[in-house]
Design a protein around this motif. Sequence first.
Motif, PDB file in Angstrom:
ATOM      1  N   UNK A  89       0.822  -1.216   0.000  1.00  0.00           N
ATOM      2  CA  UNK A  89       0.000   0.000   0.000  1.00  0.00           C
ATOM      3  C   UNK A  89       0.852   1.260   0.000  1.00  0.00           C
ATOM      4  N   UNK A  90       0.235   2.355  -0.372  1.00  0.00           N
ATOM      5  CA  UNK A  90       0.895   3.653  -0.249  1.00  0.00           C
ATOM      6  C   UNK A  90       1.079   3.950   1.232  1.00  0.00           C
ATOM      7  N   UNK A  91       2.301   4.249   1.669  1.00  0.00           N
ATOM      8  CA  UNK A  91       2.522   4.464   3.105  1.00  0.00           C
ATOM      9  C   UNK A  91       1.956   5.789   3.584  1.00  0.00           C
ATOM     10  N   UNK A  92       1.399   5.780   4.767  1.00  0.00           N
ATOM     11  CA  UNK A  92       0.974   7.008   5.430  1.00  0.00           C
ATOM     12  C   UNK A  92       2.061   7.359   6.435  1.00  0.00           C
ATOM     13  N   UNK A  93       2.804   8.404   6.147  1.00  0.00           N
ATOM     14  CA  UNK A  93       3.997   8.749   6.914  1.00  0.00           C
ATOM     15  C   UNK A  93       3.746   9.997   7.755  1.00  0.00           C
ATOM     16  N   UNK A  94       4.140   9.943   9.018  1.00  0.00           N
ATOM     17  CA  UNK A  94       3.999  11.077   9.936  1.00  0.00           C
ATOM     18  C   UNK A  94       5.291  11.239  10.730  1.00  0.00           C
ATOM     19  N   UNK A  95       5.659  12.471  11.061  1.00  0.00           N
ATOM     20  CA  UNK A  95       6.844  12.684  11.891  1.00  0.00           C
ATOM     21  C   UNK A  95       6.679  12.048  13.269  1.00  0.00           C
ATOM     22  N   UNK A  96       7.782  11.635  13.862  1.00  0.00           N
ATOM     23  CA  UNK A  96       7.729  11.013  15.183  1.00  0.00           C
ATOM     24  C   UNK A  96       7.156  11.945  16.230  1.00  0.00           C
ATOM     25  N   UNK A  97       7.462  13.231  16.127  1.00  0.00           N
ATOM     26  CA  UNK A  97       7.034  14.152  17.178  1.00  0.00           C
ATOM     27  C   UNK A  97       5.572  14.566  17.055  1.00  0.00           C
ATOM     28  N   UNK A 120      -0.544  -0.624  11.139  1.00  0.00           N
ATOM     29  CA  UNK A 120       0.662  -0.713  10.346  1.00  0.00           C
ATOM     30  C   UNK A 120       0.475  -1.373   8.998  1.00  0.00           C
ATOM     31  N   UNK A 121       1.590  -1.372   8.235  1.00  0.00           N
ATOM     32  CA  UNK A 121       1.551  -1.901   6.882  1.00  0.00           C
ATOM     33  C   UNK A 121       1.312  -3.400   6.858  1.00  0.00           C
ATOM     34  N   UNK A 122       1.712  -4.118   7.915  1.00  0.00           N
ATOM     35  CA  UNK A 122       1.478  -5.557   7.948  1.00  0.00           C
ATOM     36  C   UNK A 122      -0.011  -5.862   7.846  1.00  0.00           C
ATOM     37  N   UNK A 123      -0.825  -5.065   8.539  1.00  0.00           N
ATOM     38  CA  UNK A 123      -2.270  -5.265   8.445  1.00  0.00           C
ATOM     39  C   UNK A 123      -2.757  -4.985   7.034  1.00  0.00           C
ATOM     40  N   UNK A 124      -2.276  -3.908   6.430  1.00  0.00           N
ATOM     41  CA  UNK A 124      -2.707  -3.581   5.075  1.00  0.00           C
ATOM     42  C   UNK A 124      -2.344  -4.692   4.097  1.00  0.00           C
ATOM     43  N   UNK A 304       5.619   6.206  -7.723  1.00  0.00           N
ATOM     44  CA  UNK A 304       4.242   6.675  -7.834  1.00  0.00           C
ATOM     45  C   UNK A 304       3.515   6.647  -6.494  1.00  0.00           C
ATOM     46  N   UNK A 305       4.055   5.916  -5.504  1.00  0.00           N
ATOM     47  CA  UNK A 305       3.394   5.791  -4.209  1.00  0.00           C
ATOM     48  C   UNK A 305       4.057   6.616  -3.112  1.00  0.00           C
ATOM     49  N   UNK A 306       5.126   7.323  -3.427  1.00  0.00           N
ATOM     50  CA  UNK A 306       5.816   8.132  -2.405  1.00  0.00           C
ATOM     51  C   UNK A 306       5.959   9.586  -2.845  1.00  0.00           C
TER      52      UNK A 306
END
Length: 322
Positions: A89-97, A120-124, A304-306
Motif C-alpha cells: 500500500x501507499x505508506x501514510x507517513x507522519x513525523x515522530x514528534x 501498520x503496513x502488515x495489516x494492510x 508513484x506511491x511516495x
Amino acid sequence: MVRDLATEFEAERGRLLAVAYRMLGSRSEAEDAVQETWLRYAGALADPAARAEVDHLGAWLTTTCARICLDVLRSARVRREAYHGQWLPEPVVAPLDQGPSADGYAPDPAERAVRTDLVGMALQVVLERLGPEQRVAFVLHDVFAVPFSRIADVLGTSEAAARQLASRARRAVNAPDVPRHTADSAEQRRVLAAFVAAAESGELAELVKLLAPDVVLLGDSGGHFPAARHPVVGVDKVARFTLGLFGRAGRYAGTVRSRPVLVDGVLGLHLETVHSDGRPIRLVSAVTVHDGLVTGIFNQLNPEKVTHLPPLGPEDTWPPRW
C-alpha cells in the motif's frame, strides 16, 4: 445551507479518510472515495427536510463511504493481479514528534482501542488476502467498531452473513504466517536501531539474532527499480538480502539520507539515495516487531506511491539519528 453541509462534512473527513485508507490501501483512492462521499452527501441531503431525517450523520457518511470503497475493491482486485512484482500500500507517513494522528488518516478513538498488532503496513498487506466483502466487514467492525446491522446494510446481506464474513477475515488476519506486531514505541525504537547497526556492521550473525524465525521481507518498486518479485522468507534469506541492500547503500554513503518516521502508526524509516544509473530513489521502510525480534520488513520504493513525501534535508544523515 451549503456552508452548513460543508462544515458538517469537514468534521467527519478525518475519520472517513481513515476508513477508506484501511479498506483500499491507497491514499489517492481513499481521497477519491471521500470526495465521492461528499458529492453524494451534498446531493442527497441538501434539502433540509432530507437532512433532518438523518439522526447520526457520521453513521450515514461511513455507510456511504464504505459502499463506494466496496465498489473500488471489486475493481482493484483485477488491477492488482496484473501488478508488476509485489504490491504494497501507499505508506501514510507522519513525523515522530507529531504522533500517528497527525495526518487525518491515522486511528480515531475507536481504532486506538484495538490491539497494537492491528495497525501498520502488515495489516494492510494481509487485508489484500481478503475478498472485498470480507475486507469491508472486518475493517468496519474490528477496526472501527461499526455494528453488524449497519455492515449488513452496506454489503446488502443479512446480519448473520456479515458476522460470518468478519469472522473469516479475522482468521486470515490472525493466521500463523502473518507478521506479528505487538511492540510498544520504546521496543520498536530499540530493535530498529539495533537492526540498522547490525546491518551496517555487515555481520551476518549479529543481524540474525534480531530476526524472527519466520521473518518476511516484501518490496514494491512497481517495476521502476530492481526488487524481489516474491516475498523473501526466513532468517538466513532475509539477513543476506538485507546485507546486500546495505552493502549497496554503503557504496553511496555520501548520498544516503534518512529520517525515522511513523509508517501507518509504526516506527520505520524514510530514506533517499541515488540508484547506480543516477536516478533518485525514495524509500519508505516499515518494520514489525514481536517479542524483541523483527517479524516483517516492508519496503515501498515505487515512485508513484511516495510522491506525497516531503524531501529530506542535509540534517537527515545516515545512519539515522534516533
